[in-house]
Design a protein around this motif. Sequence first.
Motif, PDB file in Angstrom:
ATOM      1  N   TYR A   6       0.830  -1.204   0.000  1.00  0.00           N
ATOM      2  CA  TYR A   6       0.000   0.000   0.000  1.00  0.00           C
ATOM      3  C   TYR A   6       0.869   1.260   0.000  1.00  0.00           C
ATOM      4  CZ  TYR A   6      -3.291   3.533   1.310  1.00  0.00           C
ATOM      5  OH  TYR A   6      -4.040   4.684   1.337  1.00  0.00           O
ATOM      6  N   LYS A 168     -15.494  -5.741 -11.841  1.00  0.00           N
ATOM      7  CA  LYS A 168     -14.557  -6.588 -12.576  1.00  0.00           C
ATOM      8  C   LYS A 168     -15.044  -8.025 -12.729  1.00  0.00           C
ATOM      9  CE  LYS A 168     -11.236  -7.727  -8.876  1.00  0.00           C
ATOM     10  NZ  LYS A 168     -11.280  -6.764  -7.768  1.00  0.00           N
ATOM     11  N   GLU A 261      -3.789  10.175 -10.612  1.00  0.00           N
ATOM     12  CA  GLU A 261      -3.974   8.772 -11.012  1.00  0.00           C
ATOM     13  C   GLU A 261      -3.115   8.439 -12.231  1.00  0.00           C
ATOM     14  OE1 GLU A 261      -7.989   7.685 -12.159  1.00  0.00           O
ATOM     15  OE2 GLU A 261      -7.648   5.658 -11.412  1.00  0.00           O
ATOM     16  N   LYS A 265      -2.255   2.336 -11.916  1.00  0.00           N
ATOM     17  CA  LYS A 265      -3.232   2.369 -10.829  1.00  0.00           C
ATOM     18  C   LYS A 265      -4.650   2.118 -11.363  1.00  0.00           C
ATOM     19  CE  LYS A 265      -4.555   3.432  -6.613  1.00  0.00           C
ATOM     20  NZ  LYS A 265      -4.415   2.433  -5.562  1.00  0.00           N
ATOM     21  N   THR A 269      -7.038  -1.018 -10.297  1.00  0.00           N
ATOM     22  CA  THR A 269      -8.309  -0.855  -9.583  1.00  0.00           C
ATOM     23  C   THR A 269      -9.502  -1.197 -10.471  1.00  0.00           C
ATOM     24  OG1 THR A 269      -7.209   1.071  -8.654  1.00  0.00           O
ATOM     25  CG2 THR A 269      -9.464   0.682  -7.953  1.00  0.00           C
TER      26      THR A 269
END
Length: 385
Positions: A6, A168, A261, A265, A269
């Motif tokens: 993270y 997703k 962003e 990334k 995500t």
Amino acid sequence: LFTGIYISMSFSQNYDESKVPFYTLPSLLVSGQNQPIKDTASWEHARRPELLTLFSNYVYGTTPKDFDSVRFGIENEDPAAMNGKARLKEVAIRVYRQNKSITFHLVLFTPTAQASPAAVFVLINNRGRSHTDPKRVVQSDFWPAEMMIDSGYGIAAFHVSELAPDRKDSYADALLQLYPEQLAADNGMKAIGAWAFGASRVMDYLVTDGHVNAKQVVIVGHSRGGKTALWAAAQDERFSLCISNCSGNTGAALARRQFGERIAKINATFPHWFCNNYKRFNDNETALPVDQHMLIALIAPRPVYATNATEDLWADPKGTFLALKNAEPAYALYHKKSNLPADPPSPGHAILYAPLGYHNRIGVHDMTRFDWIQFIQFARHHFRS
Ligand code: GCU
């Protein structure tokens, strides 16, 4: 271990202008064969198709053109909605291919005050369905239908989930059921491609509706919907104006600035938004054969309005403005003078009277009444001239 990952990921997001790397944008007006593009003919016949192919193959995935038919059914109609100010139509749009079909729905209000067909704003709704409530029990600023009708415009919306659920694990459960080969291909479309496909089928309906001025249809999207609005307008020239609100990465913001962003990334995500090939550019923006100024340029000479919000650095306000600025040469081919300043206008100040419009609203990531008021002004100016 989880914390470690993270932290390293959050360090890779840059919000410091002085740390934006030196970058060179790919040339808009030089073809893949190194030919200079000097006029609209070579733009339209060579460079524009080439760029559309690059965005299809490497970013959004290809958009299928082969379907057997699209059919429209009016499921509900109210000639005196909004206290008589508007006509409501709820239209089922059904797309058929090889004995399969999917259905999605359009909500459309047109003003009754005028006899002539109205210009219409179509929102790609990526938020809760209640934001585009046909019954008007919920009146959301995200889709201020009453204000649009009072301003003399039609207002419409469709919900993205009916074309591709925004998840997703289930994005393939709707339109992609008709196109299994897209799922198998590395340049196959995923959710954003499917949403843009839906926008074009909405356009197929709007050209048949006598209350709509099909020459003045505005496609509007916020954030992921704003990415979709650009891609839809780039491909479908029937949209005469495009509004991309807070669209950020893989929307109106330049990827090479690596600000806020980034591609790695967004692909991590939202692995279901772009084609598989796009993942090749994770942490490798400079290898992309395109950048987002080219997506805007594909809409030329039609006007494009992009927005940001001051507290939404994730979507890179400066990078959005610079993408517009770097799209100007395509507009110049059509003698559309843009003349944007070198730097973004101050927060809250809108650039409305140029084919490439912009504002950076004071506030957070959202689409508000303030934003819509600027959209009205922008459309009014361009539809008049
Ligand atoms: C996330 C995502 C953005 C997107 C936004 C939205 O923040 O990272 O790319 O624009 O969601 O759609 O609201």
